[in-house]
Design an enzyme around this catalytic site. Structure first.
Site, PDB file in Angstrom:
ATOM      1  N   LYS A  13       0.847  -1.049   0.146  1.00  0.00           N
ATOM      2  CA  LYS A  13       0.008  -0.204  -0.067  1.00  0.00           C
ATOM      3  C   LYS A  13       0.956   1.241  -0.298  1.00  0.00           C
ATOM      4  CE  LYS A  13      -2.267  -0.768   3.824  1.00  0.00           C
ATOM      5  NZ  LYS A  13      -1.820  -2.437   4.092  1.00  0.00           N
ATOM      6  N   ARG A  88      -9.599   1.540   9.124  1.00  0.00           N
ATOM      7  CA  ARG A  88      -9.346   0.118   9.323  1.00  0.00           C
ATOM      8  C   ARG A  88     -10.411  -0.551   9.887  1.00  0.00           C
ATOM      9  NH1 ARG A  88      -3.401   0.668   9.194  1.00  0.00           N
ATOM     10  NH2 ARG A  88      -2.817  -0.737  10.410  1.00  0.00           N
ATOM     11  N   ARG A 127      10.863  -6.778   5.215  1.00  0.00           N
ATOM     12  CA  ARG A 127      10.553  -5.261   5.302  1.00  0.00           C
ATOM     13  C   ARG A 127      11.867  -4.553   6.129  1.00  0.00           C
ATOM     14  NH1 ARG A 127       4.714  -3.115   5.659  1.00  0.00           N
ATOM     15  NH2 ARG A 127       4.976  -3.840   7.447  1.00  0.00           N
ATOM     16  N   ARG A 160      10.660  -2.827  11.640  1.00  0.00           N
ATOM     17  CA  ARG A 160       9.677  -2.083  12.658  1.00  0.00           C
ATOM     18  C   ARG A 160       9.387  -3.379  13.673  1.00  0.00           C
ATOM     19  NH1 ARG A 160       4.824  -0.726   8.924  1.00  0.00           N
ATOM     20  NH2 ARG A 160       3.563  -1.667  10.556  1.00  0.00           N
ATOM     21  N   ARG A 171      -2.046  -8.603  13.681  1.00  0.00           N
ATOM     22  CA  ARG A 171      -2.384  -7.670  12.810  1.00  0.00           C
ATOM     23  C   ARG A 171      -3.311  -8.159  11.653  1.00  0.00           C
ATOM     24  NH1 ARG A 171       3.138  -5.922  11.186  1.00  0.00           N
ATOM     25  NH2 ARG A 171       2.335  -4.264  10.137  1.00  0.00           N
TER      26      ARG A 171
HETATM   27  P1  AMP Z   1       0.693   0.269   9.580  1.00  0.00           P
HETATM   28  O1  AMP Z   1       1.889   0.995   9.513  1.00  0.00           O
HETATM   29  O2  AMP Z   1      -0.774   0.809   8.757  1.00  0.00           O
HETATM   30  O3  AMP Z   1       0.468  -1.170   9.610  1.00  0.00           O
HETATM   31  O4  AMP Z   1       0.189   0.841  11.232  1.00  0.00           O
HETATM   32  C1  AMP Z   1       0.941   0.488  12.443  1.00  0.00           C
HETATM   33  C2  AMP Z   1      -0.021   0.766  13.573  1.00  0.00           C
HETATM   34  O5  AMP Z   1      -0.288   1.975  13.725  1.00  0.00           O
HETATM   35  C3  AMP Z   1      -1.073  -0.380  13.471  1.00  0.00           C
HETATM   36  O6  AMP Z   1      -0.690  -1.654  13.944  1.00  0.00           O
HETATM   37  C4  AMP Z   1      -1.822   0.412  14.660  1.00  0.00           C
HETATM   38  O7  AMP Z   1      -1.405   0.157  15.921  1.00  0.00           O
HETATM   39  C5  AMP Z   1      -1.669   1.919  14.294  1.00  0.00           C
HETATM   40  N1  AMP Z   1      -2.746   2.536  13.218  1.00  0.00           N
HETATM   41  C6  AMP Z   1      -2.548   2.612  11.906  1.00  0.00           C
HETATM   42  N2  AMP Z   1      -3.518   2.923  11.313  1.00  0.00           N
HETATM   43  C7  AMP Z   1      -4.589   2.907  12.221  1.00  0.00           C
HETATM   44  C8  AMP Z   1      -5.942   3.080  12.178  1.00  0.00           C
HETATM   45  N3  AMP Z   1      -6.644   3.577  11.191  1.00  0.00           N
HETATM   46  N4  AMP Z   1      -6.392   2.664  13.415  1.00  0.00           N
HETATM   47  C9  AMP Z   1      -6.116   2.373  14.505  1.00  0.00           C
HETATM   48  N5  AMP Z   1      -4.883   2.077  14.374  1.00  0.00           N
HETATM   49  C10 AMP Z   1      -3.825   2.432  13.507  1.00  0.00           C
END
Ligand code: AMP
Length: 218
Positions: A13, A88, A127, A160, A171
């Site tokens: 993404k 989400r 990653r 990460r 996740r």
């Molecule tokens: P990502 O980089 O998109 O995988 O996001 C990393 C982390 O940020 C996720 O595992 C959540 O803890 C938090 N996060 C990102 N976007 C959201 C969202 N829309 N709602 C809630 N938590 C989020």
């Protein structure tokens, strides 16, 4: 043009969004990236987010929605945006509808990226991120020139904290139970564009982004 990137972890993404950003001249808003920045800087938002993000869990909706609302009200979003990592769950999707209605705009396109699960796990484990400039690499798909060193900063890359097999499982579970219904919600609104993105069919972020741009500009 308001675009939302959807798809499981590791589908690309962020990579597709980065390419679209350059071609369409729209801001790329990654909620995960905003949370990680706040966590690193130790802000109040970061202190709340870290408890959830480090465990691979979603940050509570009220915190996330407020953050997105503020970001979308900024000047650079006037001609549109590319949202990556939000909404989400259904509650967030409905809140986004409200936020956009207040701004007299709407969701125009939802890009739904699909990758086989085996490949997802492999990709997420591969990653790496530059701790300094935040550039994202992949040791399979998009390697740096030398070892695990950032091409731009010369700094050693890191993984990460949530890119472990254990946290990825949490996740992905959240994605299947909470985020997939969001894709169905947008499908009902007729705005979903499905895209396969996979080594197995030799289709990568660059081709996906090029096709989207060509259609938008057509
Ligand atoms: P990502 O980089 O998109 O995988 O996001 C990393 C982390 O940020 C996720 O595992 C959540 O803890 C938090 N996060 C990102 N976007 C959201 C969202 N829309 N709602 C809630 N938590 C989020």
């Amino acid at each position: 043009m308001n675009i939302i990137m959807m798809g499981a972890q590791g589908t690309g993404k962020g990579t597709v969004a980065g390419l679209l950003k350059n071609e369409l001249n729209l801001p790329h808003i990654s909620t995960g990236e905003i949370f990680r920045k706040n966590i690193q800087e130790g802000t109040e938002l970061g202190k709340i987010a870290t408890k959830y993000a480090d465990e691979g869990k979603l940050v509570p909706d009220e915190v996330t929605n407020e953050m997105v609302k503020n970001r979308l009200a900024e000047d650079d979003c006037k001609n549109g945006f590319i949202l990556d990592g939000y909404p989400r769950n259904l509650a967030q999707a409905k809140e986004l509808d409200k936020i956009l209605a207040e701004l007299n705009t709407k969701v125009d396109m939802v890009v739904n990226l699909n990758t086989p699960t085996d490949e997802i796990v492999e990709r997420v484990m591969a990653r790496r991120e530059c701790p300094k400039c935040k550039r994202v690499y992949n040791m399979i798909l998009n390697k740096p020139k030398n070892g695990e060193i950032c091409d731009d900063c010369g700094v050693e890359l890191t993984s990460r904290v949530d890119d472990t097999e254990e946290k990825l499982k949490i996740r992905l579970d959240t994605f299947h139970t909470q985020t997939k219904p969001v894709i169905d919600y947008y499908r009902e609104h007729g705005v979903v564009r499905d895209e396969e993105i996979s080594i197995s069919i030799n289709r990568f972020a660059k081709e996906v982004a090029e096709d989207i741009v060509a259609d938008i500009k057509a």
